[in-house]
Design a protein around this motif. Structure first.
Motif, mmCIF file in Angstrom:
data_model
loop_
_atom_site.group_PDB
_atom_site.id
_atom_site.type_symbol
_atom_site.label_atom_id
_atom_site.label_comp_id
_atom_site.label_asym_id
_atom_site.label_seq_id
_atom_site.Cartn_x
_atom_site.Cartn_y
_atom_site.Cartn_z
ATOM 1 N N TRP A 39 0.836 -1.208 0.000
ATOM 2 C CA TRP A 39 0.000 0.000 0.000
ATOM 3 C C TRP A 39 0.868 1.256 0.000
ATOM 4 N N LEU A 40 1.902 1.272 0.843
ATOM 5 C CA LEU A 40 2.808 2.423 0.888
ATOM 6 C C LEU A 40 3.562 2.585 -0.424
ATOM 7 N N ALA A 41 3.996 1.474 -0.997
ATOM 8 C CA ALA A 41 4.697 1.527 -2.285
ATOM 9 C C ALA A 41 3.784 2.051 -3.388
ATOM 10 N N ALA A 42 2.515 1.641 -3.369
ATOM 11 C CA ALA A 42 1.551 2.125 -4.364
ATOM 12 C C ALA A 42 1.338 3.625 -4.235
ATOM 13 N N ALA A 43 1.558 4.162 -3.028
ATOM 14 C CA ALA A 43 1.446 5.601 -2.802
ATOM 15 C C ALA A 43 2.733 6.323 -3.217
ATOM 16 N N GLY A 44 3.731 5.569 -3.674
ATOM 17 C CA GLY A 44 4.948 6.171 -4.198
ATOM 18 C C GLY A 44 6.139 6.186 -3.261
ATOM 19 N N LEU A 45 5.997 5.636 -2.061
ATOM 20 C CA LEU A 45 7.097 5.652 -1.098
ATOM 21 C C LEU A 45 8.054 4.486 -1.341
ATOM 22 N N THR A 46 9.281 4.644 -0.885
ATOM 23 C CA THR A 46 10.244 3.541 -0.892
ATOM 24 C C THR A 46 10.022 2.747 0.386
ATOM 25 N N VAL A 47 9.922 1.433 0.271
ATOM 26 C CA VAL A 47 9.562 0.601 1.417
ATOM 27 C C VAL A 47 10.551 -0.563 1.558
ATOM 28 N N ASN A 48 10.998 -0.769 2.790
ATOM 29 C CA ASN A 48 11.880 -1.899 3.098
ATOM 30 C C ASN A 48 11.263 -2.687 4.246
ATOM 31 N N GLY A 49 10.890 -3.920 3.972
ATOM 32 C CA GLY A 49 10.383 -4.832 4.998
ATOM 33 C C GLY A 49 11.497 -5.775 5.397
ATOM 34 N N VAL A 50 12.037 -5.584 6.584
ATOM 35 C CA VAL A 50 13.195 -6.368 7.017
ATOM 36 C C VAL A 50 12.771 -7.707 7.618
#
Length: 97
Positions: A39-50
């Motif tokens: 969802w955050l990535a679809a909003a354009g943010l860079t996301v890292n799930g560790v």
């Protein structure tokens, strides 16, 4: 060699210069926060799930880790995002919070 269970892999979605570090809970894996990550990535943010050390593999692997190992996993994820982003927000669930 550590064998991560299928579906327990960490994830990284490149996007803007605003990053979000997502941290799963105890005995879980990044899959626990993957919906939020997408969802955050679809909003354009860079996301890292560790993936926290010892998680996503076997109970014996988890038994060999401490909070210091988990913290090191988070730090590594943070620095990966910081290399690409001007701002990093940290979001966690349960132990990851």
């Amino acid at each position: 060699m550590i064998n991560i269970k299928n579906g327990a892999e960490p994830f990284f979605y490149p996007g803007s210069d605003v990053g979000c570090l997502l941290i799963h809970g105890f005995t879980a894996s990044p899959q626990e926060v993957s919906g939020l990550g997408r969802w955050l990535a679809a909003a354009g943010l860079t996301v890292n799930g560790v993936l926290l050390a010892g998680h996503g593999t076997t109970p014996s692997d988890l038994n060999e880790t401490t909070w210091r190992d988990w913290y090191a996993s988070v730090e590594t994820g943070y620095w990966r995002l910081a290399a690409h982003c001007r701002s990093v927000f940290v979001l966690g669930l349960s132990l990851g919070g």
